[in-house]
Design a protein around this motif. Structure first.
Motif, PDB file in Angstrom:
ATOM      1  N   CYS A   1     -22.898  -7.052 -18.834  1.00 12.84           N
ATOM      2  CA  CYS A   1     -24.311  -7.008 -18.459  1.00 12.84           C
ATOM      3  C   CYS A   1     -25.133  -7.932 -19.352  1.00 12.84           C
ATOM      4  CB  CYS A   1     -24.833  -5.579 -18.565  1.00 12.84           C
ATOM      5  SG  CYS A   1     -26.563  -5.400 -18.111  1.00 12.84           S
ATOM      6  N   ILE A   2     -26.054  -8.671 -18.733  1.00 12.84           N
ATOM      7  CA  ILE A   2     -26.935  -9.570 -19.467  1.00 12.84           C
ATOM      8  C   ILE A   2     -28.372  -9.059 -19.478  1.00 12.84           C
ATOM      9  CG2 ILE A   2     -25.508 -11.614 -19.142  1.00 12.84           C
ATOM     10  CD1 ILE A   2     -27.352 -12.401 -16.801  1.00 12.84           C
ATOM     11  N   ALA A   3     -28.580  -7.829 -19.044  1.00 13.86           N
ATOM     12  CA  ALA A   3     -29.883  -7.150 -19.050  1.00 13.86           C
ATOM     13  C   ALA A   3     -30.955  -7.965 -18.342  1.00 13.86           C
ATOM     14  CB  ALA A   3     -30.300  -6.804 -20.472  1.00 13.86           C
ATOM     15  N   CYS A   4     -30.598  -8.560 -17.198  1.00 14.29           N
ATOM     16  CA  CYS A   4     -31.567  -9.356 -16.446  1.00 14.29           C
ATOM     17  C   CYS A   4     -32.514  -8.472 -15.636  1.00 14.29           C
ATOM     18  CB  CYS A   4     -30.859 -10.343 -15.525  1.00 14.29           C
ATOM     19  SG  CYS A   4     -29.884  -9.578 -14.213  1.00 14.29           S
ATOM     20  N   GLY A   5     -32.082  -7.264 -15.285  1.00 14.42           N
ATOM     21  CA  GLY A   5     -32.924  -6.326 -14.556  1.00 14.42           C
ATOM     22  C   GLY A   5     -32.946  -6.524 -13.056  1.00 14.42           C
ATOM     23  N   SER A   6     -32.094  -7.398 -12.522  1.00 12.90           N
ATOM     24  CA  SER A   6     -32.099  -7.618 -11.068  1.00 12.90           C
ATOM     25  C   SER A   6     -31.648  -6.372 -10.316  1.00 12.90           C
ATOM     26  CB  SER A   6     -31.245  -8.825 -10.693  1.00 12.90           C
ATOM     27  OG  SER A   6     -29.913  -8.642 -11.084  1.00 12.90           O
TER      28      SER A   6
ATOM     29  N   VAL B   1     -32.950  -0.297 -16.993  1.00 16.75           N
ATOM     30  CA  VAL B   1     -32.282  -1.280 -17.849  1.00 16.75           C
ATOM     31  C   VAL B   1     -33.305  -1.849 -18.816  1.00 16.75           C
ATOM     32  CG1 VAL B   1     -31.021  -3.457 -17.948  1.00 16.75           C
ATOM     33  CG2 VAL B   1     -30.674  -1.921 -16.019  1.00 16.75           C
ATOM     34  N   GLN B   2     -32.964  -1.841 -20.093  1.00 16.86           N
ATOM     35  CA  GLN B   2     -33.763  -2.480 -21.127  1.00 16.86           C
ATOM     36  C   GLN B   2     -32.812  -3.274 -21.994  1.00 16.86           C
ATOM     37  OE1 GLN B   2     -35.751   0.656 -23.221  1.00 16.86           O
ATOM     38  NE2 GLN B   2     -37.012   1.231 -21.468  1.00 16.86           N
TER      39      GLN B   2
ATOM     40  N   PHE C   1     -29.107   1.490 -20.381  1.00 16.02           N
ATOM     41  CA  PHE C   1     -28.615   1.264 -19.015  1.00 16.02           C
ATOM     42  C   PHE C   1     -28.276   2.632 -18.438  1.00 16.02           C
ATOM     43  CE2 PHE C   1     -26.779  -2.152 -16.283  1.00 16.02           C
ATOM     44  CZ  PHE C   1     -26.529  -1.341 -15.191  1.00 16.02           C
ATOM     45  N   GLN C   2     -29.213   3.193 -17.685  1.00 17.41           N
ATOM     46  CA  GLN C   2     -29.043   4.528 -17.141  1.00 17.41           C
ATOM     47  C   GLN C   2     -29.200   4.519 -15.625  1.00 17.41           C
ATOM     48  OE1 GLN C   2     -31.930   6.961 -19.133  1.00 17.41           O
ATOM     49  NE2 GLN C   2     -30.625   7.237 -20.923  1.00 17.41           N
ATOM     50  N   VAL C   3     -28.435   5.381 -14.971  1.00 12.60           N
ATOM     51  CA  VAL C   3     -28.534   5.558 -13.525  1.00 12.60           C
ATOM     52  C   VAL C   3     -28.746   7.046 -13.258  1.00 12.60           C
ATOM     53  CG1 VAL C   3     -27.360   5.342 -11.315  1.00 12.60           C
ATOM     54  CG2 VAL C   3     -27.020   3.604 -13.056  1.00 12.60           C
ATOM     55  N   ASP C   4     -29.776   7.364 -12.466  1.00 10.85           N
ATOM     56  CA  ASP C   4     -30.074   8.742 -12.087  1.00 10.85           C
ATOM     57  C   ASP C   4     -29.459   8.984 -10.709  1.00 10.85           C
ATOM     58  OD1 ASP C   4     -31.074  11.207 -11.458  1.00 10.85           O
ATOM     59  OD2 ASP C   4     -33.181  10.670 -11.753  1.00 10.85           O
ATOM     60  N   PHE C   5     -28.306   9.662 -10.682  1.00 13.53           N
ATOM     61  CA  PHE C   5     -27.592   9.870  -9.422  1.00 13.53           C
ATOM     62  C   PHE C   5     -28.237  10.928  -8.528  1.00 13.53           C
ATOM     63  CE2 PHE C   5     -24.156   7.492 -11.396  1.00 13.53           C
ATOM     64  CZ  PHE C   5     -23.774   6.704 -10.324  1.00 13.53           C
ATOM     65  N   THR C   6     -29.279  11.625  -9.009  1.00 11.53           N
ATOM     66  CA  THR C   6     -30.002  12.523  -8.109  1.00 11.53           C
ATOM     67  C   THR C   6     -30.862  11.727  -7.143  1.00 11.53           C
ATOM     68  OG1 THR C   6     -31.862  12.772  -9.639  1.00 11.53           O
ATOM     69  CG2 THR C   6     -30.091  14.404  -9.775  1.00 11.53           C
ATOM     70  N   ARG C   7     -31.176  10.484  -7.492  1.00 10.67           N
ATOM     71  CA  ARG C   7     -31.998   9.629  -6.636  1.00 10.67           C
ATOM     72  C   ARG C   7     -31.196   8.526  -5.956  1.00 10.67           C
ATOM     73  NH1 ARG C   7     -36.964   7.744 -10.059  1.00 10.67           N
ATOM     74  NH2 ARG C   7     -37.650   7.093  -8.011  1.00 10.67           N
ATOM     75  N   CYS C   8     -30.002   8.230  -6.438  1.00 14.84           N
ATOM     76  CA  CYS C   8     -29.191   7.124  -5.926  1.00 14.84           C
ATOM     77  C   CYS C   8     -28.724   7.402  -4.502  1.00 14.84           C
ATOM     78  CB  CYS C   8     -27.980   6.901  -6.827  1.00 14.84           C
ATOM     79  SG  CYS C   8     -26.950   5.512  -6.328  1.00 14.84           S
ATOM     80  N   SER C   9     -28.866   6.395  -3.631  1.00 11.55           N
ATOM     81  CA  SER C   9     -28.421   6.536  -2.238  1.00 11.55           C
ATOM     82  C   SER C   9     -27.053   5.898  -2.018  1.00 11.55           C
ATOM     83  CB  SER C   9     -29.450   5.908  -1.297  1.00 11.55           C
ATOM     84  OG  SER C   9     -29.599   4.538  -1.584  1.00 11.55           O
TER      85      SER C   9
ATOM     86  N   TYR D   1     -26.686   9.248 -15.947  1.00 16.87           N
ATOM     87  CA  TYR D   1     -25.555   8.701 -16.691  1.00 16.87           C
ATOM     88  C   TYR D   1     -25.963   7.498 -17.515  1.00 16.87           C
ATOM     89  CZ  TYR D   1     -22.582  11.700 -13.945  1.00 16.87           C
ATOM     90  OH  TYR D   1     -22.012  12.802 -13.379  1.00 16.87           O
ATOM     91  N   ASP D   2     -25.483   7.463 -18.735  1.00 11.82           N
ATOM     92  CA  ASP D   2     -25.676   6.331 -19.625  1.00 11.82           C
ATOM     93  C   ASP D   2     -24.467   5.426 -19.460  1.00 11.82           C
ATOM     94  OD1 ASP D   2     -26.203   4.533 -21.605  1.00 11.82           O
ATOM     95  OD2 ASP D   2     -26.165   5.989 -23.242  1.00 11.82           O
ATOM     96  N   LEU D   3     -24.650   4.298 -18.801  1.00 12.08           N
ATOM     97  CA  LEU D   3     -23.533   3.417 -18.494  1.00 12.08           C
ATOM     98  C   LEU D   3     -23.090   2.569 -19.683  1.00 12.08           C
ATOM     99  CD1 LEU D   3     -24.474   2.340 -14.869  1.00 12.08           C
ATOM    100  CD2 LEU D   3     -23.003   4.195 -15.622  1.00 12.08           C
ATOM    101  N   LEU D   4     -23.800   2.641 -20.789  1.00  7.07           N
ATOM    102  CA  LEU D   4     -23.358   1.943 -21.995  1.00  7.07           C
ATOM    103  C   LEU D   4     -22.317   2.752 -22.760  1.00  7.07           C
ATOM    104  CD1 LEU D   4     -26.694   0.469 -23.352  1.00  7.07           C
ATOM    105  CD2 LEU D   4     -24.897  -0.685 -22.074  1.00  7.07           C
TER     106      LEU D   4
END
Length: 95
Positions: free
Chosen positions: A2-7, A19-20, A35-43, A75-78
């Motif tokens: 990851c290059i933390a581009c935020g795309s 992402v920060q 780098f976190q993903v909230d799977f309660t909102r993820c489709s 989830y903390d993907l780092l």
């Protein structure tokens, strides 16, 4: 990778990715600090993996996600293993 581009964060229709990043001193590349993903909102649409310019996001074979609280699905993907964001951030900081 990851290059933390935020795309991935900008293109996510659910707005569930955070992402920060920051540049390390003397380095040209930007590294993610959060780098976190909230799977309660993820489709699970896959837009994030398609948008990533370096291929850092990919689908996982983990499909049986279960928990009792909403916090268990952030989830903390780092961190090395998927788990609650609080446990991953404490492991990364050495607490």
């Amino acid at each position: 990778k990851c290059i933390a581009c935020g795309s991935c964060m900008r293109l996510c229709p659910s707005q569930c990715i955070t992402v920060q990043g920051e540049k390390k001193e003397g380095d040209k590349r930007k590294y993610p600090t959060v780098f976190q993903v909230d799977f309660t909102r993820c489709s699970l649409c896959g837009t994030c993996s398609e948008a990533c310019p370096v291929g850092a996001i990919d689908y996982s074979a983990v499909y049986g996600l279960a928990g009792y609280t909403r916090e268990e699905f952030v989830y903390d993907l780092l961190a090395d293993m998927p788990g609650p964001a609080t446990a991953g951030s404490q492991a990364a900081s050495g607490e």
